[in-house]
Write a protein that holds these residues in place. Structure first.
Motif, PDB file in Angstrom:
ATOM      1  N   UNK A   1      37.520  45.801  43.767  1.00  0.00           N
ATOM      2  CA  UNK A   1      38.331  45.066  42.802  1.00  0.00           C
ATOM      3  C   UNK A   1      39.811  45.317  43.019  1.00  0.00           C
ATOM      4  N   UNK A   2      40.178  46.568  43.266  1.00  0.00           N
ATOM      5  CA  UNK A   2      41.591  46.895  43.474  1.00  0.00           C
ATOM      6  C   UNK A   2      42.110  46.223  44.727  1.00  0.00           C
ATOM      7  N   UNK A   3      41.314  46.178  45.776  1.00  0.00           N
ATOM      8  CA  UNK A   3      41.784  45.641  47.038  1.00  0.00           C
ATOM      9  C   UNK A   3      41.933  44.127  47.016  1.00  0.00           C
ATOM     10  N   UNK A   4      41.261  43.450  46.096  1.00  0.00           N
ATOM     11  CA  UNK A   4      41.323  41.992  46.072  1.00  0.00           C
ATOM     12  C   UNK A   4      42.275  41.455  45.023  1.00  0.00           C
ATOM     13  N   UNK A   5      42.858  42.305  44.173  1.00  0.00           N
ATOM     14  CA  UNK A   5      43.852  41.834  43.226  1.00  0.00           C
ATOM     15  C   UNK A   5      45.163  41.564  43.940  1.00  0.00           C
TER      16      UNK A   5
ATOM     17  N   UNK B   1      49.172  43.056  39.723  1.00  0.00           N
ATOM     18  CA  UNK B   1      48.049  43.064  38.794  1.00  0.00           C
ATOM     19  C   UNK B   1      47.267  44.370  38.889  1.00  0.00           C
ATOM     20  N   UNK B   2      46.783  44.821  37.735  1.00  0.00           N
ATOM     21  CA  UNK B   2      45.927  46.003  37.694  1.00  0.00           C
ATOM     22  C   UNK B   2      44.742  45.707  36.782  1.00  0.00           C
ATOM     23  N   UNK B   3      43.652  46.419  37.020  1.00  0.00           N
ATOM     24  CA  UNK B   3      42.501  46.325  36.132  1.00  0.00           C
ATOM     25  C   UNK B   3      42.784  47.121  34.864  1.00  0.00           C
ATOM     26  N   UNK B   4      42.526  46.512  33.718  1.00  0.00           N
ATOM     27  CA  UNK B   4      42.731  47.196  32.438  1.00  0.00           C
ATOM     28  C   UNK B   4      41.440  47.777  31.891  1.00  0.00           C
TER      29      UNK B   4
ATOM     30  N   UNK C   1      33.896  37.144  46.872  1.00  0.00           N
ATOM     31  CA  UNK C   1      34.505  38.383  46.352  1.00  0.00           C
ATOM     32  C   UNK C   1      36.011  38.258  46.126  1.00  0.00           C
ATOM     33  N   UNK C   2      36.447  37.081  45.733  1.00  0.00           N
ATOM     34  CA  UNK C   2      37.830  36.900  45.311  1.00  0.00           C
ATOM     35  C   UNK C   2      37.857  36.611  43.818  1.00  0.00           C
ATOM     36  N   UNK C   3      39.009  36.919  43.213  1.00  0.00           N
ATOM     37  CA  UNK C   3      39.136  36.731  41.773  1.00  0.00           C
ATOM     38  C   UNK C   3      39.787  35.383  41.487  1.00  0.00           C
TER      39      UNK C   3
ATOM     40  N   UNK D   1      27.995  36.164  35.451  1.00  0.00           N
ATOM     41  CA  UNK D   1      28.869  36.457  36.579  1.00  0.00           C
ATOM     42  C   UNK D   1      29.575  37.780  36.392  1.00  0.00           C
ATOM     43  N   UNK D   2      30.538  38.062  37.282  1.00  0.00           N
ATOM     44  CA  UNK D   2      31.326  39.299  37.234  1.00  0.00           C
ATOM     45  C   UNK D   2      32.689  38.992  36.627  1.00  0.00           C
ATOM     46  N   UNK D   3      33.036  39.728  35.584  1.00  0.00           N
ATOM     47  CA  UNK D   3      34.276  39.483  34.851  1.00  0.00           C
ATOM     48  C   UNK D   3      35.112  40.764  34.802  1.00  0.00           C
ATOM     49  N   UNK D   4      36.419  40.583  34.725  1.00  0.00           N
ATOM     50  CA  UNK D   4      37.332  41.722  34.609  1.00  0.00           C
ATOM     51  C   UNK D   4      38.584  41.284  33.851  1.00  0.00           C
TER      52      UNK D   4
END
Length: 879
Positions: free
Chosen positions: A506-510, A514-517, A560-562, A592-595
């Motif tokens: 996730x970090x590598x594709x942001x 942007x950061x994951x919260x 695997x992209x956001x 699905x996958x959410x963030x």
């Protein structure tokens, strides 16, 4: 036959049989000189041609109520169950030319004073009673109410910025009034109508909905409410439709230059940003080596080798000088340029100012006191773990040591290792240096004291759900999924699951800053067929403020992209996002996958850190290790720390604390203080350690920790007391107090400071919900259909503080059911239904003019017993 008419009208219709034998008397009393017309109407009940209509008293002007009936010997009004005196009636008769029947018309006046003086269980009312030879007929009841329109709107429209093609929803709840006010919308003082523009909908319960925003939709919008009394204008809401910038294609590479590189460029004009839209993210220029480093002319070779030779000679001379200096000045206290400075972090040291001439330790402009010996003690702080790699050549060490020591002498403030102060506000794409630092952090995760061996097993929970619905919980992570009743078709069942992704993809594709919260969460299975959305809850670590954060919900694609699903501050009909202080509640239709992803807009943006200190004795030694963790303030992040410490036998020494960490690009310092000097010693250059800003800001995938190793002088020492200071430069500070027994036999298990229901992962049916099904169905039946008094699902959403993005609810088959599902998800940790009961109680007060006793009856009809709603055992199952 001498009975006066005035006495007849005061009697009930019991005198009608007598009236059959007194036609002549009645005709004489009423002044009717046409007895030949009477036989034509015998045997016919009166028929009302005009009945009294509902009326409103405006200001102090009385209103008129009218009745017309045929055939009718007499008509009188009855108001609030009592006959109106004959003197207050105005009547006339005429013959209908079409039917030949005698028509009687009667009118009365009703004043404002009469209505105000009436106190009853319902509104002031009047009806007509008409008599004929056969009997009586009654008209409909007409209500009379005093008209008014309050000044203040219950909800004014709010200005907003939306992207082009996004949805605009402006909410308006007009002032309270009788009759209910009608609403119109003005754009730049021009009337807006859905009849002339298919893209605009003004029929959705006073709201203005623009399905796809256009640049021409920018403007000032005003909600105009009016009834028969007055017109009111709301506050003006400014809507800005912006266009984010887009790159054009790259230009062709330039020819290879004499420096062996080539360039290309691109422009942010496809489209160009408009109306405060975002600038393009990334660089407008790029360069690369075009000959793999083999391009070099002979004229440059001589200069290159000459420079290298001179550099080598200078370094050799400097090394010899330093060695001689160290040999001649060893009595000066501390060897500041010790090799351990290259690998340590901080060191408390003593320095005696009894001599001059030490350029490595004191600034040449400072004149020491030659007569008084002083001892200074301070932590010597490096800016970043990566700074340790920058201490070559050696003079760079001198600069950093000197600046830190100047701080220790009180000459300057604490050291800030930045070339220039950062701007107070980032532009939408932030500064290039800031974002490039983020990119470097994501490409290579940095740790201060070696790799963190956290447990990476998959966190997964599953359950089988049918028509009754239920709830999935990943224990002690702040992540859950609510499947509402009726989401799954009858006679069907699905095995549903939730997975928390603990990898680093996730970090590598942001992108950019942007950061994951919070954690990345996947729910399924794919192909899940639902009749209404599920409610997912994810804990987050952001201090929410729309001015400082741009928070988006993103979904992972098959490659695997956001991709962005929605921005939290914008309206959307595809999903719903509700941000609380520590959790985000989502209404989702598709698995699905959410963030939850955040981008800081200003330096005031804050993410919360959880600080914890653990300790353990090192086996077979007299050393005691203190480990300090700085992780995102979410239950899931702390679970990784707990798992790691369990494996190494660590003991939590202080309840975890929260530290606000600002997006000001300054680092985080961790130092140990107040260690008993005669009982414990600490390794040199480890009393203060530091995390760089990118390490902390992007720490959600790799918990940060540092260690302090202490040795006791005597095995008899059984207690350790000290303080751990965690401080962001130019930011907040938090103190962790350590007081513990250090004997190996006194180790205890790590306490959780988490939820207590850590073993419950799946609940199905009624036990998973706080609102019983029967009450839920009754509330939905009440609020899904609008009524004349405005008691609808929008009012329910408003009283439950869920009255944003109403366009999403409007698209649902049962808006009230979806609102209640969101309420369930939001209050899953609370112990009662007080907020729901209070909301329904307030609605009852607004829409009932009856006594408190009647209002309680209203709430009981809604399924709520006010005497029990706050009791600990109350869960509505007894109602």
């Amino acid at each position: 036959c001498e009975t006066p008419t005035a006495s007849l009208v005061l009697l009930e219709p019991l005198w009608l049989p007598w009236l059959h034998n007194a036609n002549c008397c009645l005709a004489g009393a009423t002044g009717d000189a046409q007895p030949d017309a009477l036989p034509s109407v015998q045997g016919t009940l009166p028929h009302f041609i005009q009945e009294p209509e509902d009326a409103y008293i405006v200001k102090s002007n009385p209103i008129k109520l009218r009745c017309r009936a045929a055939p009718a010997l007499q008509i009188f009004f009855k108001c609030n169950g009592e006959w109106v005196h004959q003197n207050e009636h105005f009547s006339q008769e005429y013959k209908d030319l079409n039917t030949g029947l005698k028509v009687r018309e009667v009118m009365i006046n009703v004043s404002r004073q009469q209505v105000e003086d009436f106190h009853g269980p319902e509104d002031y009312w009047c009806l007509c009673v008409a008599w004929s030879h056969l009997g009586t007929s009654k008209s409909r009841k007409a209500t009379v109410r005093i008209a008014y329109l309050r000044k203040n709107f219950e909800q004014d429209p709010q200005g907003k910025e939306v992207p082009i093609n996004g949805m605009i929803v402006l909410h308006c709840r007009p002032p309270e009034g009788v009759p209910v006010a009608e609403v119109e919308w003005l754009k730049n003082e021009e009337l807006v109508s859905s009849l002339t523009d298919d893209n605009i909908d003004t029929r959705a319960d006073h709201n203005l909905i623009i399905n796809e925003a256009r640049l021409s939709d920018s403007g000032n919008y005003t909600c105009l409410a009016s009834n028969i009394v007055a017109k009111r204008r709301s506050a003006t809401a400014t809507v800005i439709v912006f266009v984010d910038g887009g790159w054009d294609e790259w230009s062709e590479w330039t020819v290879c230059s004499s420096q062996c590189d080539r360039q290309r460029s691109r422009e942010c004009n496809s489209p160009a940003p408009r109306h405060r839209g975002r600038m393009c993210e990334g660089n407008s220029e790029a360069s690369e080596n075009c000959t793999d480093g083999l391009c070099m002319d002979s004229s440059n070779d001589v200069a290159l080798y000459s420079g290298l030779g001179a550099g080598i000679i200078a370094v050799a001379i400097l090394v010899v000088a330093v060695m001689l200096y160290r040999k001649n000045h060893s009595e000066y206290g501390v060897d500041v340029i010790d090799s351990s400075a290259l690998t340590g972090g901080f060191q408390s040291f003593n320095f005696k100012t009894t001599r001059q001439g030490n350029p490595l330790l004191l600034n040449s402009s400072m004149q020491p006191d030659l007569t008084v010996g002083r001892t200074y003690s301070t932590p010597l702080c490096f800016q970043d773990a990566t700074d340790k790699e920058l201490f070559d050549p050696l003079p760079d060490i001198k600069v950093k040591v000197q600046s830190s020591f100047m701080v220790s002498l009180g000459v300057a403030e604490r050291a800030e290792f930045h070339a220039k102060g950062p701007a107070e506000t980032f532009p939408r794409d932030l500064s290039r240096d800031y974002c490039s630092t983020m990119d470097r952090r994501k490409k290579g995760l940095l740790t201060l004291n070696g790799p963190f061996s956290s447990c990476k097993e998959q966190l997964r929970t599953s359950g089988v759900f049918g028509h009754p619905g239920g709830r999935l919980v990943v224990p002690n992570t702040g992540v859950s999924l609510l499947v509402p009743h009726g989401a799954v078709a009858e006679n069907m069942s699905w095995e549903m699951y939730m997975v928390i992704n603990q990898g680093e993809a996730s970090v590598q594709t942001l992108e950019g800053c942007e950061i994951l919260l919070g954690p990345e969460v996947t729910y399924g299975p794919q192909g899940l067929d639902l009749f209404c959305p599920v409610a997912m809850t994810i804990a987050h670590c952001a201090e929410m403020d729309a001015e400082n954060w741009n928070v988006q919900l993103k979904k992972k694609t098959q490659d695997n992209k956001w991709e962005e699903v929605m921005s939290v501050e914008q309206e959307s009909t595809s999903c719903y996002c509700l941000m609380d202080s520590t959790s985000c509640h989502l209404l989702l239709d598709q698995p699905g996958s959410y963030a939850l992803v955040g981008e800081p807009l200003t330096q005031a943006a804050v993410k919360r850190l959880k600080l914890a200190v653990f300790g353990s004795m090192e086996a077979g030694s007299v050393s005691y290790s203190l480990r300090v963790y700085c992780v995102d303030d979410t239950p899931h992040a702390f679970q990784g720390v707990v798992a790691a410490e369990r494996s190494r036998g660590g003991q939590l020494l202080e309840e975890p604390k929260m530290l606000p960490f600002r997006a000001n690009t300054f680092s985080l310092q961790v130092s140990i203080q107040d260690v008993p000097q005669f009982l414990w010693s600490i390794k040199p250059f480890t009393t203060c350690q530091e995390f760089s800003f990118p390490q902390v800001w992007c720490s959600n995938q790799q918990p940060l920790h540092c260690a302090f190793s202490l040795e006791r002088y005597s095995p008899a020492t059984a207690q350790l007391s000290c303080k751990i200071s965690v401080r962001q430069v130019k930011g907040h500070e938090q103190i962790l107090q350590v007081y513990t027994a250090v004997a190996e036999t006194e180790k205890e298990s790590v306490p959780f400071f988490m939820q207590t229901d850590c073993t419950i992962t799946s609940q199905t049916g009624s036990k998973a919900f706080k609102i019983p099904l029967s009450i839920r169905q009754r509330i939905c039946a009440t609020f899904d259909t609008a009524n004349a008094k405005g008691k609808d699902w929008q009012l329910l959403a408003q009283k439950l503080h869920l009255d944003r993005n109403l366009g999403y609810f409007a698209k649902q088959q049962s808006p009230s059911a979806v609102i209640l599902s969101l309420w369930e998800a939001r209050h899953q940790d609370s112990a009662d239904l007080d907020s729901l009961a209070s909301a329904l109680e307030e609605i009852g007060k607004i829409h009932s003019r009856s006594s408190p006793k009647d209002q309680d009856e209203y709430l009981r009809q809604e399924g709520i017993d006010l005497t029990k709603r706050n009791s600990p055992e109350c869960d509505f199952r007894s109602y």
